[in-house]
Design a protein around this motif. Structure first.
Motif, PDB file in Angstrom:
ATOM      1  N   PRO A  30     -56.696  28.903  19.427  1.00 36.05           N
ATOM      2  CA  PRO A  30     -55.558  29.401  18.643  1.00 36.05           C
ATOM      3  C   PRO A  30     -55.514  30.915  18.526  1.00 36.05           C
ATOM      4  CG  PRO A  30     -57.227  28.422  17.215  1.00 36.05           C
ATOM      5  CD  PRO A  30     -57.642  28.133  18.612  1.00 36.05           C
ATOM      6  N   TYR A  31     -56.682  31.565  18.601  1.00 35.84           N
ATOM      7  CA  TYR A  31     -56.758  33.020  18.466  1.00 35.84           C
ATOM      8  C   TYR A  31     -57.686  33.570  19.547  1.00 35.84           C
ATOM      9  CZ  TYR A  31     -54.717  31.699  14.038  1.00 35.84           C
ATOM     10  OH  TYR A  31     -53.900  31.162  13.091  1.00 35.84           O
ATOM     11  N   PRO A  32     -57.554  34.864  19.871  1.00 32.51           N
ATOM     12  CA  PRO A  32     -58.279  35.417  21.027  1.00 32.51           C
ATOM     13  C   PRO A  32     -59.781  35.166  21.021  1.00 32.51           C
ATOM     14  CG  PRO A  32     -56.646  36.991  20.248  1.00 32.51           C
ATOM     15  CD  PRO A  32     -56.648  35.853  19.268  1.00 32.51           C
ATOM     16  N   ASN A  33     -60.443  35.228  19.858  1.00 31.50           N
ATOM     17  CA  ASN A  33     -61.901  35.124  19.812  1.00 31.50           C
ATOM     18  C   ASN A  33     -62.388  33.815  19.200  1.00 31.50           C
ATOM     19  OD1 ASN A  33     -62.223  37.739  20.892  1.00 31.50           O
ATOM     20  ND2 ASN A  33     -61.897  38.640  18.872  1.00 31.50           N
ATOM     21  N   GLU A  34     -61.513  32.816  19.129  1.00 31.79           N
ATOM     22  CA  GLU A  34     -61.887  31.572  18.456  1.00 31.79           C
ATOM     23  C   GLU A  34     -61.398  30.360  19.234  1.00 31.79           C
ATOM     24  OE1 GLU A  34     -61.733  33.149  13.834  1.00 31.79           O
ATOM     25  OE2 GLU A  34     -59.914  32.343  14.735  1.00 31.79           O
ATOM     26  N   ILE A  35     -62.243  29.347  19.287  1.00 28.69           N
ATOM     27  CA  ILE A  35     -61.812  28.077  19.862  1.00 28.69           C
ATOM     28  C   ILE A  35     -62.014  26.973  18.824  1.00 28.69           C
ATOM     29  CG2 ILE A  35     -62.436  28.820  22.188  1.00 28.69           C
ATOM     30  CD1 ILE A  35     -64.641  26.559  22.008  1.00 28.69           C
ATOM     31  N   VAL A  36     -61.207  25.922  18.955  1.00 26.21           N
ATOM     32  CA  VAL A  36     -61.387  24.714  18.147  1.00 26.21           C
ATOM     33  C   VAL A  36     -61.660  23.570  19.113  1.00 26.21           C
ATOM     34  CG1 VAL A  36     -60.335  23.084  16.551  1.00 26.21           C
ATOM     35  CG2 VAL A  36     -59.929  25.532  16.272  1.00 26.21           C
ATOM     36  N   MET A  37     -62.840  22.973  18.970  1.00 22.73           N
ATOM     37  CA  MET A  37     -63.284  21.890  19.857  1.00 22.73           C
ATOM     38  C   MET A  37     -63.332  20.607  19.031  1.00 22.73           C
ATOM     39  SD  MET A  37     -66.834  21.815  22.045  1.00 22.73           S
ATOM     40  CE  MET A  37     -67.873  21.974  20.584  1.00 22.73           C
ATOM     41  N   VAL A  38     -62.511  19.641  19.387  1.00 17.86           N
ATOM     42  CA  VAL A  38     -62.462  18.380  18.639  1.00 17.86           C
ATOM     43  C   VAL A  38     -63.504  17.426  19.219  1.00 17.86           C
ATOM     44  CG1 VAL A  38     -61.048  16.430  17.912  1.00 17.86           C
ATOM     45  CG2 VAL A  38     -60.023  18.708  18.137  1.00 17.86           C
ATOM     46  N   VAL A  39     -64.430  17.005  18.365  1.00 15.64           N
ATOM     47  CA  VAL A  39     -65.490  16.077  18.773  1.00 15.64           C
ATOM     48  C   VAL A  39     -65.282  14.754  18.039  1.00 15.64           C
ATOM     49  CG1 VAL A  39     -67.974  15.663  18.855  1.00 15.64           C
ATOM     50  CG2 VAL A  39     -67.088  17.994  19.133  1.00 15.64           C
ATOM     51  N   ARG A  40     -65.183  13.686  18.780  1.00 18.74           N
ATOM     52  CA  ARG A  40     -65.027  12.361  18.165  1.00 18.74           C
ATOM     53  C   ARG A  40     -66.385  11.680  18.121  1.00 18.74           C
ATOM     54  NH1 ARG A  40     -61.259   9.339  16.179  1.00 18.74           N
ATOM     55  NH2 ARG A  40     -61.388   7.050  16.204  1.00 18.74           N
ATOM     56  N   ASN A  41     -66.805  11.347  16.897  1.00 20.15           N
ATOM     57  CA  ASN A  41     -68.121  10.730  16.710  1.00 20.15           C
ATOM     58  C   ASN A  41     -68.045   9.757  15.546  1.00 20.15           C
ATOM     59  OD1 ASN A  41     -70.833  10.331  17.307  1.00 20.15           O
ATOM     60  ND2 ASN A  41     -71.533  11.925  15.896  1.00 20.15           N
ATOM     61  N   ASN A  42     -68.614   8.584  15.706  1.00 18.38           N
ATOM     62  CA  ASN A  42     -68.625   7.564  14.663  1.00 18.38           C
ATOM     63  C   ASN A  42     -67.201   7.266  14.161  1.00 18.38           C
ATOM     64  OD1 ASN A  42     -71.474   7.400  14.730  1.00 18.38           O
ATOM     65  ND2 ASN A  42     -71.614   9.178  13.366  1.00 18.38           N
ATOM     66  N   SER A  43     -66.265   7.144  15.121  1.00 19.95           N
ATOM     67  CA  SER A  43     -64.855   6.800  14.833  1.00 19.95           C
ATOM     68  C   SER A  43     -64.159   7.844  13.981  1.00 19.95           C
ATOM     69  CB  SER A  43     -64.771   5.428  14.137  1.00 19.95           C
ATOM     70  OG  SER A  43     -65.361   4.424  14.927  1.00 19.95           O
TER      71      SER A  43
END
Length: 570
Positions: A30-43
């Motif tokens: 969303p921003y130049p120095n940041e990422i958002v990583m979606v991790v799916r764990n335990n539903s």
């Protein structure tokens, strides 16, 4: 406490418990120095924010929704190709440093198993995020490329071998004995303990070292006290403090003298702490043009107001010009060309002598005509000046309101404010691009939703963060019996309490929110008006966000930032 090695120790433990074994499903930047990583764990989906922002570097599970750019940056696309669908094996900390390794099991181009390491270094302006191939430690990509002339210690470009930042040769307090601490306590003055702890043990910021030293002073068994203090970082109790109107946070409630706001997870704590600061920084980046526009318009209108006030003062003195003209036309023989002034008995003032300035180029009648012209000009100008003053004051109030909204805006609000300024004619819209002779249609702007809060008794409270939201919330969306609030006679947000008969506690909580999201945020005993939303009226031609009303009640409150965090919807 700052986000030092001790806090990162707690973060690594929490992230590993939440994420280890999960699968990476989405990656956004969303921003130049940041990422958002979606991790799916335990539903369950865990949005993991990895920030290499120079001021707000951190790793956390976040519940704050981020708006992604229409076109993903190259780094995000690279991570998607290599990590989406892969399994996150573990999260670990490097010694007690501000470095986290996210170990990821995936496959290479040939289908063979391989391990990639997503490494986040949280080190102020040197913060960075790397994707490294474990078997040969090659940097596949990094969020900030650093030329060799800016960092001669190690190479920070794709293809280089990843090496850790230079070691500081200090002891990791976790997993090692605390023998060196005994020497510090026995050989040094208490005032020197914090500095010595920082110089001996890895991962201590000054505030953390001072807090440990404070506990050591009061503990009966110093070594056991130190062990117990460090053990808190393995079982954190996230706490947010407010000291002198400033927030600070800790992995556990380490200050018995200061009441704090507890949180369930470190991620929730960091959301609460960084949301205002980090979002203000992002707003400044996104809304730089808007901020400059508002400042310029305010300056222009304030200068105009001063000039109009001076003209109004002169027009109120117009009668003096008429008196001087009357006296000169009555006694023209007293004036000759070349004279700079003359004294004449003023029959309007008991024949007191009045000194009248003259233009030496003219005789008495001509000078009299000059004063009459000034008199007529000022008299005719008065009505115009009063009208212009009213318009200018309206402009100043409007831009003060916009300035206040930008000060408390989140990134989602910036687009609304920009649309409003375009609609009001203060900002030019970009020229539409033509494709093959056809004009492309501009997508319709979708207004962002007001911020939502829940009062202690469960009542929903909504707050408009910009004028377009305020208009929709107060005049279109709200039930006529819902309670509307606004700080008295100052720029601020519109607040709607979704109840026609709220409790006194809810009224007070909503009033504190109204005071917090206003220009009176740092004031005490702030007056807040409230009444049913059905009594609001908008005059024809009024600017967005402007309403009038009567029959209101008023309550006096003091803004409470901790209450804002407590009532905010997750």
């Amino acid at each position: 406490m700052p986000l030092d090695g001790l806090f990162v120790h707690s973060l690594a433990k929490e992230l590993n418990e939440q994420l280890a074994g999960g699968r990476i499903t989405k990656i956004h930047q969303p921003y130049p120095n940041e990422i958002v990583m979606v991790v799916r764990n335990n539903s369950q989906n865990y949005p993991v924010l990895l920030s290499a922002n120079p001021a707000y570097a951190r790793a956390q599970v976040t519940r704050i929704p981020y708006q992604n750019p229409a076109t993903p940056p190259n780094f995000a696309m690279f991570l998607r190709r290599n990590l989406e669908g892969a399994r996150l094996s573990s999260v670990s900390q490097v010694e007690n440093d501000r470095i986290l390794h996210f170990s990821i099991s995936t496959h290479d181009e040939l289908g063979d198993d391989q391990t990639l390491i997503l490494t986040l270094e949280m080190m102020g302006r040197h913060s960075n995020l790397f994707l490294v191939r474990e078997k040969d430690q090659r940097i596949l990509e990094l969020i900030k490329h650093v030329p060799a002339d800016q960092n001669r210690v190690r190479s920070l470009i794709p293809g280089a071998v990843y090496t850790l930042p230079p070691a500081q040769n200090m002891t990791n307090p976790f997993g090692h004995d605390l023998t060196a601490l005994a020497k510090i306590l026995l050989d040094m003055d208490k005032a020197d303990w914090p500095k010595a702890i920082q110089q001996t043990y890895q991962g201590f910021a000054s505030l953390s070292a001072k807090n440990l030293a404070k506990h050591l002073e009061t503990g009966a068994d110093a070594m056991q006290t130190a062990k117990d203090w460090l053990a808190h970082f393995d079982s954190p109790q996230p706490t947010l403090y407010q000291i002198d109107k400033k927030f600070t946070f800790a992995a556990f409630n380490w200050d018995s003298e200061q009441a704090g706001q507890p949180y369930d997870t470190l991620g929730d704590l960091l959301d609460a702490y960084f949301q205002g600061q980090a979002e203000a920084d992002r707003v400044n980046q996104q809304a730089g043009t808007l901020v400059r526009l508002v400042k310029n318009e305010l300056k222009k209108n304030q200068t105009k107001e001063k000039k109009l006030q001076q003209t109004l003062t002169d027009s109120q003195n117009a009668e003096t010009y008429k008196v001087k003209g009357d006296l000169l036309i009555t006694y023209p023989h007293l004036v000759h060309k070349g004279m700079h002034s003359v004294q004449i008995e003023n029959y309007y003032d008991n024949n007191q002598l009045l000194t009248i300035d003259l233009d030496p180029r003219f005789d008495g009648l001509q000078n009299a005509n000059r004063y009459f012209r000034k008199y007529r000009k000022l008299r005719s100008a008065k009505d115009y000046v009063l009208e212009q003053l009213k318009t200018t004051d309206t402009e100043i109030d409007y831009f003060n309101q916009i300035a206040n909204q930008l000060a408390v805006a989140s990134p989602k609000d910036v687009a609304d404010i920009k649309v409003e300024l375009i609609e009001q004619g203060y900002l030019r819209e970009k020229v539409k691009i033509k494709t093959k002779g056809k004009q492309t249609k501009k997508p319709k702007h979708v207004l962002s939703a007001p911020d939502q809060f829940t009062a202690s008794d469960g009542t929903l409270i909504e707050i408009g963060k910009n004028n377009l939201q305020n208009d929709k919330l107060s005049l279109k969306k709200a039930n006529r019996q819902n309670i509307w609030m606004h700080v008295q006679k100052l720029p601020g947000s519109h607040v709607i309490v979704h109840s026609d008969n709220p409790s006194q506690e809810t009224i007070e909580e909503a009033a504190k929110l109204a005071a917090y999201f206003s220009k009176a945020r740092d004031s005490a005993n702030v007056p807040v008006d409230y009444l049913p939303a059905g009594k609001l009226r908008k005059p024809n031609g009024a600017k967005p966000g402007y309403v009038i009303f009567e029959g209101q009640s008023t309550t006096y409150v003091t803004p409470d930032p901790l209450l804002v965090q407590k009532l905010k919807h997750s």
